[in-house]
Design a protein around this motif. Structure first.
Motif, mmCIF file in Angstrom:
data_model
loop_
_atom_site.group_PDB
_atom_site.id
_atom_site.type_symbol
_atom_site.label_atom_id
_atom_site.label_comp_id
_atom_site.label_asym_id
_atom_site.label_seq_id
_atom_site.Cartn_x
_atom_site.Cartn_y
_atom_site.Cartn_z
ATOM 1 N N HIS A 17 0.839 -1.200 0.000
ATOM 2 C CA HIS A 17 0.000 0.000 0.000
ATOM 3 C C HIS A 17 0.871 1.246 0.000
ATOM 4 C CE1 HIS A 17 -3.545 -2.478 0.590
ATOM 5 N NE2 HIS A 17 -2.864 -3.144 1.516
ATOM 6 N N GLY A 18 0.328 2.319 -0.562
ATOM 7 C CA GLY A 18 1.095 3.527 -0.804
ATOM 8 C C GLY A 18 1.579 4.258 0.424
ATOM 9 N N ASP A 19 1.032 3.932 1.603
ATOM 10 C CA ASP A 19 1.461 4.636 2.811
ATOM 11 C C ASP A 19 2.695 4.009 3.451
ATOM 12 O OD1 ASP A 19 0.247 2.327 3.642
ATOM 13 O OD2 ASP A 19 -1.161 3.279 5.024
ATOM 14 N N GLY B 294 -1.896 -2.718 -9.576
ATOM 15 C CA GLY B 294 -2.893 -1.679 -9.491
ATOM 16 C C GLY B 294 -2.228 -0.395 -9.017
ATOM 17 N N GLY B 295 -3.014 0.650 -8.835
ATOM 18 C CA GLY B 295 -2.456 1.925 -8.418
ATOM 19 C C GLY B 295 -2.016 1.905 -6.960
ATOM 20 N N LEU B 296 -0.919 2.591 -6.689
ATOM 21 C CA LEU B 296 -0.452 2.789 -5.322
ATOM 22 C C LEU B 296 -0.593 4.269 -4.997
ATOM 23 C CD1 LEU B 296 2.752 0.560 -5.328
ATOM 24 C CD2 LEU B 296 0.647 0.134 -4.052
ATOM 25 N N LYS B 297 -1.397 4.571 -4.020
ATOM 26 C CA LYS B 297 -1.668 5.966 -3.684
ATOM 27 C C LYS B 297 -0.465 6.586 -2.992
ATOM 28 C CE LYS B 297 -5.070 8.881 -1.336
ATOM 29 N NZ LYS B 297 -6.291 8.902 -0.484
ATOM 30 N N SER C 7 7.650 9.232 0.262
ATOM 31 C CA SER C 7 7.980 9.170 -1.162
ATOM 32 C C SER C 7 7.080 8.172 -1.872
ATOM 33 C CB SER C 7 9.446 8.777 -1.353
ATOM 34 O OG SER C 7 9.684 7.481 -0.833
ATOM 35 N N SER C 8 6.936 8.355 -3.175
ATOM 36 C CA SER C 8 6.064 7.507 -3.984
ATOM 37 C C SER C 8 6.677 6.120 -4.157
ATOM 38 C CB SER C 8 5.850 8.149 -5.355
ATOM 39 O OG SER C 8 5.259 7.237 -6.250
ATOM 40 N N LEU C 9 5.892 5.089 -3.830
ATOM 41 C CA LEU C 9 6.361 3.721 -4.059
ATOM 42 C C LEU C 9 6.454 3.417 -5.549
ATOM 43 C CD1 LEU C 9 4.598 1.572 -1.315
ATOM 44 C CD2 LEU C 9 6.683 2.930 -1.182
ATOM 45 N N ASN C 10 5.618 4.081 -6.347
ATOM 46 C CA ASN C 10 5.697 3.890 -7.796
ATOM 47 C C ASN C 10 7.066 4.315 -8.313
ATOM 48 O OD1 ASN C 10 2.801 3.147 -8.289
ATOM 49 N ND2 ASN C 10 2.461 5.190 -7.485
ATOM 50 N N VAL C 11 7.534 5.477 -7.838
ATOM 51 C CA VAL C 11 8.852 5.967 -8.251
ATOM 52 C C VAL C 11 9.949 5.058 -7.716
ATOM 53 C CG1 VAL C 11 10.482 7.889 -8.062
ATOM 54 C CG2 VAL C 11 8.050 8.348 -8.449
ATOM 55 N N GLN C 12 9.787 4.574 -6.480
ATOM 56 C CA GLN C 12 10.779 3.652 -5.910
ATOM 57 C C GLN C 12 10.927 2.406 -6.770
ATOM 58 O OE1 GLN C 12 10.407 2.617 -1.759
ATOM 59 N NE2 GLN C 12 9.827 4.697 -1.174
ATOM 60 N N LEU C 13 9.811 1.839 -7.201
ATOM 61 C CA LEU C 13 9.864 0.645 -8.046
ATOM 62 C C LEU C 13 10.631 0.916 -9.336
ATOM 63 C CD1 LEU C 13 6.320 -1.019 -7.842
ATOM 64 C CD2 LEU C 13 8.501 -2.102 -7.323
ATOM 65 N N ARG C 14 10.332 2.050 -9.963
ATOM 66 C CA ARG C 14 10.975 2.373 -11.233
ATOM 67 C C ARG C 14 12.480 2.525 -11.066
ATOM 68 N NH1 ARG C 14 6.480 6.998 -12.074
ATOM 69 N NH2 ARG C 14 4.703 5.614 -12.405
#
Length: 369
Positions: free
Chosen positions: A81-83, A104-107, A115-122
């Motif tokens: 989860h995004g938190d 799916g989307g991570l808020k 920090s954004s987990l989406n950016v961390q993954l990338r």
């Protein structure tokens, strides 16, 4: 040293598909389009991150359709989860092992230093290329027709890293490295998918060093692909041209920030973020997700009503199947989704309908060949 071929996310759409209705293929006219190597049919593991808000709804939709098709994939699920402060290490290891992830989307919480987990993954997986395919779906009315745009965006560098001076020697050169590989990816993608033009989106009139290097890289790579037309456009004018004449664009290659804006604009023009597929790819790994920001990742109302649109992630999973070299399964899934959209009977609220997520899923399954 052996030359390493850049990974390519296969083009999602069949650009020559005629008419608003998609007839079922005649098995008597089927041609041989893919000869697998022995063992290619073995089921492939895929890391699954349902995510936040509507994420579990739409990832479950993909799971149901994959099961109905008997697709040769199985999922390793991780609840993230995004938190969270960081992506759990076991999730990163799963993606490294499997090479492919569906999420799916991570808020991302606003403020608070999270920090954004989406950016961390990338960044962790060096998923340097983001790809969003924005196109008209037959039967879905939009303001513009003949829209078929692929936005390829540099995905790992901060937009203003180093600003407009050398903080330390080599900062601008590091940006050039990122510019070169995203330019190579865009032209290689266009070449392998029979695309005719690549447009570089920039702000080099102001960001003269960073965006200037980006354009230098694009121009250099363009000389190696004489069959592909190349042009450039300042991002301000690009946005105006997108909303007035989007059909002029084919493949667009952009730095990080501009690509986010351009992809979301193009998605809105072509039918909405709920139907636009996408993915992120690097040399070794790929993560597939909804192509453009939905703005509804944490929409509790959609979750409670079970009315999230699953089309974008279903089409992203078709991209994933092609990436895994399962083209016939990808074709079946894409064709079924297009039939459902074309018929117009089962559509979620964002497409002008009242259907639930499950009703759309059931309709897609019913249309599988």
């Amino acid at each position: 040293m052996a030359r390493r071929t850049l990974p390519i996310l296969k083009n999602l759409t069949h650009r020559s598909t005629p008419g608003p209705f998609l007839p079922k293929p005649d098995p008597n006219t089927r041609s041989v389009t893919y000869m697998p190597r022995p063992g290619d049919g073995a089921p492939r593991p895929v890391t699954l991150i349902p995510g936040d808000g509507i994420g579990p709804l739409v990832t479950n939709a993909v799971e149901q359709v994959m099961e109905a098709m008997h697709a040769p994939v199985y999922f390793e699920r991780y609840d993230v989860h995004g938190d969270l402060k960081r992506v759990p290490s076991e999730v990163i290891e799963s993606i490294r092992k499997n090479k492919v992830c569906l999420k799916g989307g991570l808020k991302t919480p606003v403020g608070g230093g999270v920090s954004s987990l989406n950016v961390q993954l990338r960044k962790e997986l060096d998923l340097y290329a983001s790809l969003v395919n924005c196109f008209n779906l037959p039967g879905l009315p939009t303001r513009h027709e003949n829209v078929d745009i692929v936005v390829i965006r540099e995905n790992t560098e901060g937009e203003y890293s180093g600003l407009e001076h050398e903080v330390v020697p080599g900062v601008v050169e590091s940006l050039k490295f990122c510019s070169e590989r995203i330019a190579k990816y865009a032209f290689e993608y266009a070449y392998l998918n029979n695309r005719k033009k690549v447009t570089a989106v920039h702000k080099a009139n102001i960001m003269k060093l960073a965006d200037g290097l980006f354009l230098e890289s694009c121009r250099e790579i363009a000389t190696k692909y004489p069959s592909i037309k190349y042009n450039e456009i300042i991002v301000d004018n690009c946005c105006m041209q997108l909303v007035s004449k989007p059909e002029q664009f084919d493949v667009m290659v952009t730095p990080n920030l501009y690509g986010n804006l351009v992809a979301n604009t193009a998605a809105g023009i072509a039918g909405g973020t709920g139907v636009m597929p996408g993915g992120n790819v690097g040399a070794d790994h790929a993560v597939f997700e909804q192509g453009a920001s939905a703005g509804n990742v944490g929409n509790e109302k959609l979750w409670e009503q079970k009315k999230a649109n699953p089309v974008a992630l279903l089409l992203s999973s078709a991209m994933m199947l092609r990436h895994l070299q399962f083209p016939s399964f990808a074709d079946r899934l894409e064709t079924a989704v297009k039939r459902v959209i074309s018929e117009g009977k089962y559509r979620t609220k964002d497409l002008g309908g009242v259907s639930t997520t499950q009703e759309v899923v059931d309709a897609v399954i019913a249309n599988l060949d």
